[in-house]
Design a protein around this motif. Structure first.
Motif, PDB file in Angstrom:
ATOM      1  N   HIS A 120       0.816  -1.225   0.000  1.00  0.00           N
ATOM      2  CA  HIS A 120       0.000   0.000   0.000  1.00  0.00           C
ATOM      3  C   HIS A 120       0.844   1.267   0.000  1.00  0.00           C
ATOM      4  O   HIS A 120       0.311   2.369  -0.001  1.00  0.00           O
ATOM      5  CB  HIS A 120      -0.958   0.016   1.202  1.00  0.00           C
ATOM      6  CG  HIS A 120      -0.276   0.028   2.536  1.00  0.00           C
ATOM      7  ND1 HIS A 120       0.359  -1.079   3.049  1.00  0.00           N
ATOM      8  CD2 HIS A 120      -0.131   1.000   3.460  1.00  0.00           C
ATOM      9  CE1 HIS A 120       0.867  -0.779   4.237  1.00  0.00           C
ATOM     10  NE2 HIS A 120       0.592   0.475   4.503  1.00  0.00           N
ATOM     11  N   ARG A 121       2.173   1.119   0.001  1.00  0.00           N
ATOM     12  CA  ARG A 121       3.082   2.271  -0.046  1.00  0.00           C
ATOM     13  C   ARG A 121       4.038   2.057  -1.223  1.00  0.00           C
ATOM     14  O   ARG A 121       4.911   1.187  -1.170  1.00  0.00           O
ATOM     15  CB  ARG A 121       3.858   2.400   1.267  1.00  0.00           C
ATOM     16  CG  ARG A 121       2.970   2.647   2.477  1.00  0.00           C
ATOM     17  CD  ARG A 121       3.718   2.460   3.785  1.00  0.00           C
ATOM     18  NE  ARG A 121       4.163   1.073   3.941  1.00  0.00           N
ATOM     19  CZ  ARG A 121       4.610   0.559   5.072  1.00  0.00           C
ATOM     20  NH1 ARG A 121       4.683   1.314   6.168  1.00  0.00           N
ATOM     21  NH2 ARG A 121       5.006  -0.693   5.142  1.00  0.00           N
ATOM     22  N   LEU A 122       3.855   2.835  -2.274  1.00  0.00           N
ATOM     23  CA  LEU A 122       4.607   2.620  -3.507  1.00  0.00           C
ATOM     24  C   LEU A 122       5.402   3.859  -3.895  1.00  0.00           C
ATOM     25  O   LEU A 122       4.892   4.981  -3.816  1.00  0.00           O
ATOM     26  CB  LEU A 122       3.655   2.271  -4.657  1.00  0.00           C
ATOM     27  CG  LEU A 122       2.622   1.166  -4.411  1.00  0.00           C
ATOM     28  CD1 LEU A 122       1.723   1.019  -5.631  1.00  0.00           C
ATOM     29  CD2 LEU A 122       3.309  -0.150  -4.083  1.00  0.00           C
ATOM     30  N   LEU A 123       6.637   3.629  -4.328  1.00  0.00           N
ATOM     31  CA  LEU A 123       7.458   4.702  -4.877  1.00  0.00           C
ATOM     32  C   LEU A 123       7.525   4.510  -6.390  1.00  0.00           C
ATOM     33  O   LEU A 123       7.933   3.452  -6.869  1.00  0.00           O
ATOM     34  CB  LEU A 123       8.867   4.666  -4.283  1.00  0.00           C
ATOM     35  CG  LEU A 123       9.860   5.689  -4.842  1.00  0.00           C
ATOM     36  CD1 LEU A 123       9.393   7.115  -4.548  1.00  0.00           C
ATOM     37  CD2 LEU A 123      11.260   5.458  -4.268  1.00  0.00           C
ATOM     38  N   LEU A 124       7.096   5.520  -7.140  1.00  0.00           N
ATOM     39  CA  LEU A 124       7.117   5.472  -8.597  1.00  0.00           C
ATOM     40  C   LEU A 124       8.221   6.403  -9.069  1.00  0.00           C
ATOM     41  O   LEU A 124       8.179   7.600  -8.805  1.00  0.00           O
ATOM     42  CB  LEU A 124       5.770   5.922  -9.178  1.00  0.00           C
ATOM     43  CG  LEU A 124       4.491   5.396  -8.496  1.00  0.00           C
ATOM     44  CD1 LEU A 124       3.262   5.903  -9.225  1.00  0.00           C
ATOM     45  CD2 LEU A 124       4.499   3.884  -8.420  1.00  0.00           C
ATOM     46  N   GLU A 125       9.221   5.857  -9.781  1.00  0.00           N
ATOM     47  CA  GLU A 125      10.352   6.699 -10.174  1.00  0.00           C
ATOM     48  C   GLU A 125      10.691   6.502 -11.645  1.00  0.00           C
ATOM     49  O   GLU A 125      10.633   5.401 -12.173  1.00  0.00           O
ATOM     50  CB  GLU A 125      11.564   6.415  -9.286  1.00  0.00           C
ATOM     51  CG  GLU A 125      12.105   4.999  -9.329  1.00  0.00           C
ATOM     52  CD  GLU A 125      13.274   4.860 -10.294  1.00  0.00           C
ATOM     53  OE1 GLU A 125      13.713   5.881 -10.859  1.00  0.00           O
ATOM     54  OE2 GLU A 125      13.716   3.714 -10.502  1.00  0.00           O
ATOM     55  N   GLY A 126      11.016   7.615 -12.301  1.00  0.00           N
ATOM     56  CA  GLY A 126      11.374   7.566 -13.707  1.00  0.00           C
ATOM     57  C   GLY A 126      11.201   8.927 -14.353  1.00  0.00           C
ATOM     58  O   GLY A 126      10.721   9.881 -13.730  1.00  0.00           O
ATOM     59  N   PRO A 127      11.589   9.052 -15.631  1.00  0.00           N
ATOM     60  CA  PRO A 127      11.519  10.349 -16.321  1.00  0.00           C
ATOM     61  C   PRO A 127      10.096  10.892 -16.393  1.00  0.00           C
ATOM     62  O   PRO A 127       9.119  10.137 -16.269  1.00  0.00           O
ATOM     63  CB  PRO A 127      12.046  10.014 -17.731  1.00  0.00           C
ATOM     64  CG  PRO A 127      12.808   8.744 -17.570  1.00  0.00           C
ATOM     65  CD  PRO A 127      12.125   7.986 -16.486  1.00  0.00           C
ATOM     66  N   PRO A 128       9.943  12.194 -16.584  1.00  0.00           N
ATOM     67  CA  PRO A 128       8.605  12.791 -16.729  1.00  0.00           C
ATOM     68  C   PRO A 128       7.861  12.184 -17.913  1.00  0.00           C
ATOM     69  O   PRO A 128       8.469  11.829 -18.925  1.00  0.00           O
ATOM     70  CB  PRO A 128       8.904  14.275 -16.982  1.00  0.00           C
ATOM     71  CG  PRO A 128      10.288  14.493 -16.481  1.00  0.00           C
ATOM     72  CD  PRO A 128      11.019  13.206 -16.688  1.00  0.00           C
ATOM     73  N   GLY A 129       6.550  12.077 -17.779  1.00  0.00           N
ATOM     74  CA  GLY A 129       5.717  11.646 -18.893  1.00  0.00           C
ATOM     75  C   GLY A 129       5.763  10.183 -19.231  1.00  0.00           C
ATOM     76  O   GLY A 129       5.356   9.770 -20.328  1.00  0.00           O
ATOM     77  N   THR A 130       6.239   9.335 -18.300  1.00  0.00           N
ATOM     78  CA  THR A 130       6.380   7.908 -18.602  1.00  0.00           C
ATOM     79  C   THR A 130       5.305   7.036 -17.964  1.00  0.00           C
ATOM     80  O   THR A 130       5.388   5.809 -18.026  1.00  0.00           O
ATOM     81  CB  THR A 130       7.773   7.402 -18.172  1.00  0.00           C
ATOM     82  OG1 THR A 130       8.037   7.800 -16.819  1.00  0.00           O
ATOM     83  CG2 THR A 130       8.850   7.971 -19.077  1.00  0.00           C
ATOM     84  N   GLY A 131       4.294   7.652 -17.317  1.00  0.00           N
ATOM     85  CA  GLY A 131       3.157   6.863 -16.840  1.00  0.00           C
ATOM     86  C   GLY A 131       2.977   6.777 -15.343  1.00  0.00           C
ATOM     87  O   GLY A 131       2.142   6.001 -14.868  1.00  0.00           O
ATOM     88  N   LYS A 132       3.708   7.568 -14.577  1.00  0.00           N
ATOM     89  CA  LYS A 132       3.593   7.473 -13.114  1.00  0.00           C
ATOM     90  C   LYS A 132       2.221   7.947 -12.634  1.00  0.00           C
ATOM     91  O   LYS A 132       1.548   7.246 -11.878  1.00  0.00           O
ATOM     92  CB  LYS A 132       4.719   8.278 -12.452  1.00  0.00           C
ATOM     93  CG  LYS A 132       6.118   7.785 -12.814  1.00  0.00           C
ATOM     94  CD  LYS A 132       7.198   8.507 -12.046  1.00  0.00           C
ATOM     95  CE  LYS A 132       7.332   9.973 -12.435  1.00  0.00           C
ATOM     96  NZ  LYS A 132       7.746  10.159 -13.854  1.00  0.00           N
ATOM     97  N   THR A 133       1.818   9.121 -13.072  1.00  0.00           N
ATOM     98  CA  THR A 133       0.499   9.636 -12.673  1.00  0.00           C
ATOM     99  C   THR A 133      -0.609   8.765 -13.249  1.00  0.00           C
ATOM    100  O   THR A 133      -1.634   8.520 -12.590  1.00  0.00           O
ATOM    101  CB  THR A 133       0.322  11.088 -13.144  1.00  0.00           C
ATOM    102  OG1 THR A 133       1.357  11.894 -12.580  1.00  0.00           O
ATOM    103  CG2 THR A 133      -1.025  11.643 -12.707  1.00  0.00           C
ATOM    104  N   MET A 134      -0.392   8.268 -14.473  1.00  0.00           N
ATOM    105  CA  MET A 134      -1.393   7.391 -15.090  1.00  0.00           C
ATOM    106  C   MET A 134      -1.553   6.105 -14.277  1.00  0.00           C
ATOM    107  O   MET A 134      -2.660   5.575 -14.139  1.00  0.00           O
ATOM    108  CB  MET A 134      -0.993   7.065 -16.524  1.00  0.00           C
ATOM    109  CG  MET A 134      -2.042   6.290 -17.292  1.00  0.00           C
ATOM    110  SD  MET A 134      -1.569   6.058 -19.029  1.00  0.00           S
ATOM    111  CE  MET A 134      -3.027   5.196 -19.659  1.00  0.00           C
ATOM    112  N   THR A 135      -0.450   5.602 -13.706  1.00  0.00           N
ATOM    113  CA  THR A 135      -0.528   4.406 -12.868  1.00  0.00           C
ATOM    114  C   THR A 135      -1.405   4.654 -11.650  1.00  0.00           C
ATOM    115  O   THR A 135      -2.215   3.802 -11.259  1.00  0.00           O
ATOM    116  CB  THR A 135       0.879   3.966 -12.425  1.00  0.00           C
ATOM    117  OG1 THR A 135       1.635   3.586 -13.574  1.00  0.00           O
ATOM    118  CG2 THR A 135       0.806   2.792 -11.457  1.00  0.00           C
ATOM    119  N   ALA A 136      -1.253   5.818 -11.036  1.00  0.00           N
ATOM    120  CA  ALA A 136      -2.104   6.163  -9.894  1.00  0.00           C
ATOM    121  C   ALA A 136      -3.570   6.157 -10.308  1.00  0.00           C
ATOM    122  O   ALA A 136      -4.438   5.646  -9.585  1.00  0.00           O
ATOM    123  CB  ALA A 136      -1.708   7.535  -9.336  1.00  0.00           C
ATOM    124  N   ALA A 137      -3.848   6.712 -11.490  1.00  0.00           N
ATOM    125  CA  ALA A 137      -5.223   6.738 -11.997  1.00  0.00           C
ATOM    126  C   ALA A 137      -5.729   5.324 -12.277  1.00  0.00           C
ATOM    127  O   ALA A 137      -6.894   5.004 -12.014  1.00  0.00           O
ATOM    128  CB  ALA A 137      -5.291   7.585 -13.262  1.00  0.00           C
TER     129      ALA A 137
END
Length: 322
Positions: A120-137
Motif C-alpha cells: 500500500h506504499r509505492l514509490l514510482l520513479e522515472g523520467p517525466p511523462g512515462t506513466g507514473k500519474t497514469m498508474t495512480a489513476a
C-alpha cells in the motif's frame, strides 16, 4: 452514554453529507467501544455489517466520498479517474508489479486476517511523462476508489512552518477515507537533507517518514519522483515496492501512438519509426499523435499518413531534445 451519543451524532452528520468513509469509521469506533465493554457479539455484528456494506460499495462503481473540506481541501485535489490497466503501455515487468498490487488490494481483507499487510506504499520513479500519474489513476479506477493528489506546493510554501501538522491531516485521511493518495513531484519533499539536519526541511521529511511508516492499510500512498538519485536513502525501506518507469521502446511507442489515434491510424504503416520516437516519453508521443491528427482533420482527411506522423514526431523531438 454521552460518548455513544457523540458517535451517533457524528454518524448522522456523515450520512447526511454523503461521506460514507467517515460513517464507517465512526461505526467501527462504536464497535470498538462495545468490544471494550464486553459486548463482543454486538461489536462483531457492527464490524460485519460495515465490511459487507463496503464490499457492496466497491463493486462496479467508484466509492462515494464527499469532496475534501476545510483544511484538507487546501491540501488535496480529489478526482475519480476512468483509466483501465489495459490502457497503460508499459514493460511487462512493470505491468506485472501493478497487477500484483491490485491482486493484494483485492485480497486485502484475507491477507490482513492472516497478519499480512497488502502492498500500500509505492514509490514510482522515472523520467517525466512515462506513466507514473497514469498508474495512480489506473489503481484508483481498478479498485473503484477516488484519487487524491496531494498539493505539495501548498504544503511546502503556503504552510511552511506548519507542514508537519498538515501532513498529519493527510495521513489521517489515509486511514479514514479509502483512496489512492498521490504525492506527485515527491523529490520536493523527499530530497536528501543530510546537510540541513536541524532545518525545517529536515523536520518535514522526518515527519513524513514517521507517517509513512505508520500509514494505514486502508488506502494506497504513492510517491512519484523524476529524480530517484536525490531522494533521501531513508525513504526506500519505508515503501513496499519501487516501480521504475522508462522511456518507451519502438514497439511501445507505436502502441501509444495507435491508441491515441484510434481509427485515424487504420492501415497506416508505422514500421521502423524508432529513429523518430527515440528519446520521447509516453506523454510526448501522445502530443505528437494529437498534432498529426489535428493536421489531418483540418485539411479534410480522415486518415493519418506516415509522413504526417514523421513530421509531428520530428517537431516534438526537436522541441523536447533541443
Amino acid at each position: 452514554m454521552a460518548g455513544l451519543g457523540q458517535h451517533i451524532t457524528a454518524m448522522v452528520r456523515s450520512h447526511a453529507s454523503g461521506d460514507d468513509a467517515s460513517f464507517y469509521s465512526v461505526a467501527l469506533q462504536v464497535a470498538a467501544r462495545e468490544a471494550k465493554a464486553g459486548h463482543h457479539v454486538l461489536a462483531n455484528d457492527i464490524k460485519t455489517a460495515v465490511d459487507a456494506s463496503r464490499e457492496r460499495d466497491s463493486v462496479g462503481k467508484i466509492t462515494t466520498l464527499a469532496q475534501p473540506r476545510g483544511e484538507l481541501a487546501e491540501l488535496v485535489e480529489a478526482t475519480h479517474p476512468a483509466v483501465q490497466l489495459r490502457e497503460l503501455v508499459a514493460p511487462t515487468e512493470l505491468v506485472a508489479q501493478i497487477k500484483q498490487v491490485l491482486a493484494e488490494q483485492r485480497q486485502r481483507k484475507n491477507l490482513l486476517e492472516h497478519g499480512f499487510a497488502p502492498a500500500h506504499r509505492l514509490l514510482l520513479e522515472g523520467p517525466p511523462g512515462t506513466g507514473k500519474t497514469m498508474t495512480a489513476a489506473v489503481l484508483a479506477t481498478e479498485l473503484a476508489v477516488p484519487m487524491f493528489t496531494v498539493r505539495l506546493d501548498s504544503l511546502l510554501s503556503k504552510f511552511m512552518g506548519e507542514t508537519a501538522s498538515k501532513l498529519r491531516l493527510v495521513f489521517d485521511s489515509v486511514a479514514q477515507r479509502r483512496a489512492v493518495y498521490l504525492f506527485d513531484e515527491f523529490d520536493a519533499l523527499g530530497a536528501d537533507r543530510s546537510g540541513n539536519d536541524v532545518g525545517e526541511a529536515r523536520r518535514i521529511l522526518n515527519s513524513f517518514l514517521v507517517f509513512l511508516e505508520e500509514a494505514s492499510t486502508e488506502s494506497l500512498v504513492l510517491a512519484a519522483t523524476n529524480h530517484r538519485s536525490i531522494l533521501d536513502k531513508a525513504l526506500f525501506r519505508r515503501f513496499d515496492a519501487v516501480l521504475t518507469y522508462t522511456l518507451p521502446d519502438a514497439r511501445q511507442a507505436t502502441a501509444v501512438i495507435r491508441a491515441r489515434l484510434g481509427t485515424l491510424a487504420s492501415g497506416t504503416s508505422m514500421a521502423k519509426l524508432g529513429d523518430y520516437t527515440t528519446g520521447l516519453s509516453h506523454a510526448e508521443l501522445v502530443k505528437a499523435a494529437e498534432t498529426a491528427a489535428k493536421t489531418v482533420l483540418m485539411r479534410g482527411d480522415t486518415k493519418v499518413q506516415r509522413d504526417d506522423l514523421i513530421a509531428a514526431l520530428t517537431s516534438r523531438r526537436t522541441a523536447s531534445l533541443g
